[in-house]
Design a protein around this motif. Structure first.
Motif, PDB file in Angstrom:
ATOM      1  N   GLN A  43       1.921  -2.507  -2.770  1.00  0.00           N
ATOM      2  CA  GLN A  43       1.020  -1.817  -3.685  1.00  0.00           C
ATOM      3  C   GLN A  43      -0.367  -2.456  -3.668  1.00  0.00           C
TER       4      GLN A  43
ATOM      5  N   THR B 213      -3.445   0.239  -4.652  1.00  0.00           N
ATOM      6  CA  THR B 213      -3.047   0.890  -5.906  1.00  0.00           C
ATOM      7  C   THR B 213      -2.754  -0.114  -7.009  1.00  0.00           C
ATOM      8  N   ARG B 214      -2.786  -1.395  -6.712  1.00  0.00           N
ATOM      9  CA  ARG B 214      -2.512  -2.436  -7.707  1.00  0.00           C
ATOM     10  C   ARG B 214      -3.498  -3.578  -7.486  1.00  0.00           C
TER      11      ARG B 214
ATOM     12  N   ARG C 233      -6.048  -1.968 -11.587  1.00  0.00           N
ATOM     13  CA  ARG C 233      -5.312  -0.796 -11.118  1.00  0.00           C
ATOM     14  C   ARG C 233      -3.827  -1.095 -11.185  1.00  0.00           C
TER      15      ARG C 233
ATOM     16  N   PRO D 156      -0.095   0.951 -10.428  1.00  0.00           N
ATOM     17  CA  PRO D 156       0.505   2.187  -9.928  1.00  0.00           C
ATOM     18  C   PRO D 156       1.318   2.872 -11.013  1.00  0.00           C
TER      19      PRO D 156
END
Length: 146
Positions: free
Chosen positions: A61, A66-67, A88, A90
């Motif tokens: 991730q 996304t993280r 961020r 997910p």
């Protein structure tokens, strides 16, 4: 120093080294000590090989962007490229369990999974073993009568 010895014998003889855990476990332990909100909330000394999987997902991730993550004691969020402006996380894809109806008092049934049943496997093996034993017992030559 002999490297072909049994490791247990070597340790019992007073050696100053032991077998080291896999690198994935060591990396997970080190990261757990460095970052806030690790994917696995566990005592770093109690890691098993199976505990590496949540860390692998976490890294995928972070790698995908996304993280983000923070180091302990540092309010700055980071990605693999460096500092970022906002955190961020997910979205979770795991569906929530349905609520239990209050008036019935009966717990919701768990969905039937594809779980492995050890008792059924052991029973099947016992039946097969008994069958093989009976077949082989019937094939043994009996006493010769003249």
């Amino acid at each position: 120093m002999e490297w072909d010895r049994d490791p247990i014998e070597h340790i019992m003889s007073g050696a100053d080294w032991t077998q080291t855990p896999p690198n994935g476990m060591l990396a997970a332990q080190a990261l757990a000590n460095l970052i806030e909100s690790p994917p696995l909330q566990k005592d770093p000394e109690g890691y098993f090989e199976s505990d590496v999987h949540p860390w692998q997902l976490w890294y995928e991730q972070v790698k995908a962007g996304t993280r983000t993550f923070r180091f302990k004691g540092d309010p700055q969020e980071y990605s693999l490229a460096g500092p970022v402006d906002q955190a961020r996380e997910p979205a979770t894809t795991r569906p929530a369990k349905p609520p239990v109806p209050a008036e019935t008092g009966i717990a919701a049934e768990e969905p039937a999974g594809s779980g492995f049943s050890w008792p059924i496997l052991l029973a099947a093996l016992a039946v097969c073993g008994a069958g093989v034993w009976l077949v082989l017992r019937g094939r043994q030559p009996g006493p010769v009568v003249k």
